[in-house]
Design a protein around this motif. Structure first.
Motif, short mmCIF file in Angstrom:
data_model
loop_
_atom_site.label_atom_id
_atom_site.label_comp_id
_atom_site.label_asym_id
_atom_site.label_seq_id
_atom_site.Cartn_x
_atom_site.Cartn_y
_atom_site.Cartn_z
N ASP A 191 0.85 -1.19 0.00
CA ASP A 191 0.00 0.00 0.00
C ASP A 191 0.89 1.25 0.00
N ILE A 192 0.71 2.10 -0.99
CA ILE A 192 1.53 3.30 -1.11
C ILE A 192 1.34 4.22 0.09
N LYS A 193 0.20 4.13 0.78
CA LYS A 193 -0.04 4.99 1.93
C LYS A 193 0.98 4.73 3.05
N VAL A 194 1.45 3.50 3.14
CA VAL A 194 2.47 3.17 4.14
C VAL A 194 3.78 3.86 3.79
N THR A 195 4.13 3.85 2.51
CA THR A 195 5.37 4.48 2.06
C THR A 195 5.30 6.00 2.19
N MET A 196 4.11 6.56 2.04
CA MET A 196 3.96 8.01 2.09
C MET A 196 4.36 8.60 3.44
N ARG A 197 4.54 7.75 4.45
CA ARG A 197 5.00 8.26 5.74
C ARG A 197 6.37 8.91 5.64
N TYR A 198 7.11 8.54 4.58
CA TYR A 198 8.47 9.07 4.42
C TYR A 198 8.51 10.25 3.45
N SER A 199 7.37 10.64 2.89
CA SER A 199 7.37 11.68 1.85
C SER A 199 7.86 13.03 2.37
N HIS A 200 7.63 13.29 3.66
CA HIS A 200 8.02 14.62 4.17
C HIS A 200 9.53 14.79 4.27
N PHE A 201 10.29 13.72 4.05
CA PHE A 201 11.74 13.83 4.06
C PHE A 201 12.29 14.35 2.72
N ALA A 202 11.45 14.39 1.69
CA ALA A 202 11.91 14.86 0.38
C ALA A 202 12.33 16.33 0.49
N PRO A 203 13.42 16.72 -0.19
CA PRO A 203 13.93 18.10 -0.08
C PRO A 203 12.91 19.16 -0.43
N ASP A 204 12.03 18.88 -1.39
CA ASP A 204 11.06 19.89 -1.83
C ASP A 204 9.67 19.65 -1.26
N HIS A 205 9.56 18.80 -0.22
CA HIS A 205 8.25 18.50 0.34
C HIS A 205 7.60 19.75 0.93
N LEU A 206 6.45 20.14 0.37
CA LEU A 206 5.69 21.31 0.82
C LEU A 206 6.53 22.58 0.83
N PHE A 207 7.53 22.63 -0.05
CA PHE A 207 8.42 23.78 -0.07
C PHE A 207 7.69 25.06 -0.49
N GLU A 208 6.54 24.87 -1.16
CA GLU A 208 5.75 26.04 -1.58
C GLU A 208 5.33 26.89 -0.39
N ALA A 209 5.30 26.28 0.80
CA ALA A 209 4.91 27.03 2.00
C ALA A 209 5.84 28.21 2.25
N VAL A 210 7.10 28.09 1.83
CA VAL A 210 8.07 29.16 2.05
C VAL A 210 7.80 30.34 1.13
N ASN A 211 7.48 30.05 -0.13
CA ASN A 211 7.35 31.12 -1.13
C ASN A 211 5.93 31.66 -1.29
N LEU A 212 4.95 30.86 -0.93
CA LEU A 212 3.57 31.24 -1.23
C LEU A 212 2.78 31.70 -0.01
N ASN A 213 3.43 31.84 1.13
CA ASN A 213 2.67 32.31 2.30
C ASN A 213 2.52 33.83 2.22
N PRO A 214 1.49 34.40 2.86
CA PRO A 214 1.23 35.85 2.74
C PRO A 214 2.33 36.72 3.35
N LEU A 215 2.98 36.26 4.38
CA LEU A 215 4.03 37.05 5.00
C LEU A 215 5.20 37.24 4.04
N GLU A 216 5.54 36.17 3.29
CA GLU A 216 6.64 36.27 2.33
C GLU A 216 6.28 37.23 1.21
N ARG A 217 5.01 37.21 0.78
CA ARG A 217 4.58 38.08 -0.32
C ARG A 217 4.61 39.55 0.08
N LEU A 218 4.31 39.82 1.34
CA LEU A 218 4.26 41.21 1.81
C LEU A 218 5.58 41.69 2.40
#
Length: 353
Positions: free
Chosen positions: A310-337
């Protein structure tokens, strides 16, 4: 039903058409063939009366568990473990008739388990929600499998019982520094096989049991082939030439290593490495998966390497990827302002002037 020869030379057919608790029929015949023919005729007649309705099902829940085990559970790696757990649960619930077993009975049982009022061991007073969730899954699987085998016709009595929600457990992994310290202690260990087994786990993501029981003929063409795995599928994982050189050279179908579990525990202690409960050797598998993703590995490739069905078991490790949810850094409102210097002293001076 039975056919037997009497002392007078005749043959007697003794029949209970409606079961042992029903009426008994006895007839004598000159030959055994006549007695057997009558027995069959009476049996067929008793079965061909739909207006009488079906006989009451007097099987208990554990009777169903035994039927499941003989027909299916015996083929599972943890089949005996499941059977033992369900036998204990059946006794604790008073081994109810299968036709009377329901969600209320099981719910009352698991409440008592969680409260520590029903225990399998004097050392363990209370169980975790995960334990009763497993027991729920075991019983559900029994009824589902027996329905497939036409051994159970009614709905699954536990279909509507919800599992307890459990917080995701911590998955510890070793840092580079900890890996170096562990390998150093393994090399100094009195166990001649410990270092090889640990390296094999770190290089392939193998479970401890898969690596420790490896046989010589499972290493071929620069790959380690893990068989009899938890997922029931073989896995062929490439290894480096450097690792291949430190592994035993025997290619016979015999184990390459001796047991070194205790030696591993000691090596961890000497290296001053602590692991969460239940993750003593599994920390090596977590370490492989975590570093694989941190180094830019593909999650689908990781699934195949680890052998997860089941891929859901493997997905437990997805947050270790270098670009995992990296958009949070560039797309948050504080960064934009941030370019507008909101809230800063400079911004206040600009307003004043």
């Amino acid at each position: 039903m039975a056919v037997s020869k009497l002392s007078n030379g005749k043959w007697q057919a003794q029949i209970f058409p409606n079961g042992r608790d029903g009426k008994r029929i006895r007839r004598q015949f000159a030959t055994k063939g006549e007695a057997l023919a009558y027995e069959k005729h009476t049996k067929d007649q008793a079965q061909d009366k739909p207006w009488l309705g079906e006989k009451a099902d007097k099987r208990t829940v554990f009777d169903l568990v035994k039927t499941w085990y003989n027909a299916h559970g015996t083929t599972l790696a943890d089949g005996q473990k499941r059977k033992d757990a369900m036998e204990f649960a059946c006794k604790a619930m008073g081994n109810p008739l299968a036709t009377e077993f329901n969600a209320r009975i099981f719910s009352a049982y698991r409440e008592q388990r969680l409260a520590g009022k029903i225990t399998r061991s004097s050392r363990v007073k209370k169980v975790t929600p995960r334990t009763v969730n497993l027991e729920l899954a075991y019983f559900r699987a029994v009824f589902n499998e027996l329905r497939r085998l036409d051994e159970w016709q009614a709905p699954n009595p536990l279909d509507n019982v919800r599992e307890y929600k459990i917080a995701e457990s911590e998955m510890a992994y070793l840092t580079d520094e900890e890996i170096r310290a562990l390998l150093k202690e393994c090399e100094a260990s009195t166990s001649k096989d410990l270092l090889s087994v640990v390296k094999l786990c770190l290089a392939t993501g193998a479970r401890w049991g898969e690596a420790e029981t490896l046989k010589g003929n499972q290493i071929r063409a620069g790959k380690v082939i893990f068989t009899k795995t938890k997922g029931k599928k073989n896995r062929a994982i490439p290894i480096s030439d450097a690792l291949l050189e430190v592994l035993p050279t025997s290619r016979k179908a015999k184990p390459l290593f001796t047991s070194c579990y205790s030696a591993f525990r000691s090596a961890l202690k000497r290296a001053d490495i602590e692991t969460p409960a239940g993750q003593l050797t599994h920390v090596l598998r977590h370490t492989f998966a975590s570093h694989f993703m941190m180094n830019g590995g593909n999650i689908l490739v990781l699934q195949r390497i680890l052998g997860h069905t089941d891929i859901k078991v493997t997905m437990r490790y997805s947050h270790f990827a270098p670009d995992h949810l990296f958009e949070a850094v560039n797309l948050n409102p504080l960064e934009r302002l941030s370019g507008e210097k909101i809230g800063s002293k400079v911004a206040a001076e600009d307003v004043t002037t």
